[in-house]
Design an enzyme around this catalytic site. Sequence first.
Site, PDB file in Angstrom:
ATOM      1  N   ALA A   1       5.746  -3.683  -3.969  1.00 42.74           N
ATOM      2  CA  ALA A   1       6.904  -2.879  -3.226  1.00 42.74           C
ATOM      3  C   ALA A   1       6.371  -1.682  -2.551  1.00 42.74           C
ATOM      4  O   ALA A   1       5.537  -1.278  -3.171  1.00 42.74           O
ATOM      5  CB  ALA A   1       8.173  -3.013  -4.110  1.00 42.74           C
ATOM      6  N   ASP A   2       7.034  -1.480  -1.304  1.00 42.06           N
ATOM      7  CA  ASP A   2       6.885  -0.095  -0.892  1.00 42.06           C
ATOM      8  C   ASP A   2       8.105   0.379  -0.191  1.00 42.06           C
ATOM      9  O   ASP A   2       8.811  -0.358   0.321  1.00 42.06           O
ATOM     10  CB  ASP A   2       5.783  -0.343   0.002  1.00 42.06           C
ATOM     11  CG  ASP A   2       5.171   1.173   0.291  1.00 42.06           C
ATOM     12  OD1 ASP A   2       4.204   1.676  -0.356  1.00 42.06           O
ATOM     13  OD2 ASP A   2       5.623   1.676   1.156  1.00 42.06           O
TER      14      ASP A   2
END
Length: 197
Positions: free
Chosen positions: A71-72
């Site tokens: 995730a970012d």
Amino acid sequence: MRLVLASASPSRAGILRAAGVEPVLHPADVDERGIEKLLAGQPAAEVVAALAEAKAQAVAGNYPQDVVIGADSMLLLGGKLQGKPHTPERTIERWCEQAGKEAVLLTGHCIIGPHGQRWEETSATTVRFAAASASDIAVYAATGEPLECAGAFTLEALGGWFIDSIEGDPSSVIGLSLPVVRRALYSFGLDVSSFWA
């Protein structure tokens, strides 16, 4: 089978723990700035998606029987992507830009299942920032809390004082969307409850 989080983010781990899962933590070592430079000029959602994918792919080979989550998050403010400020000075500058305004927090997700299945989804949540006082902004920056947070704020801790409202998924703003992870698990034929500690 376990959930493996390809991130060093305490907020992301905290979301999973609060939701009954004790994740395996394996932070991915990827050149985030290099990916951002390579994708300069591309739509913001594509940038966060590419960063999430790079993180998941960097770790997935070590966990072929597990579910790996990359995730970012980045803040889209005035058409410009904002990552982590890293310093109190930059945090203060950011808050001077965003106080009293509205922005979109984008969180890219790449989730790889135990048989190589993939789920990629980017969530977008509108954040309305308070017109925080200069003194509060300076003290908040000095705490260190927002330095490693996309958009220079947290929703779940001290930064919550300075968020007037959000429209969308709260967990995504913290760093990891539980609804996105649930959709991924269901698409892999897995139940969320099977990961509860």
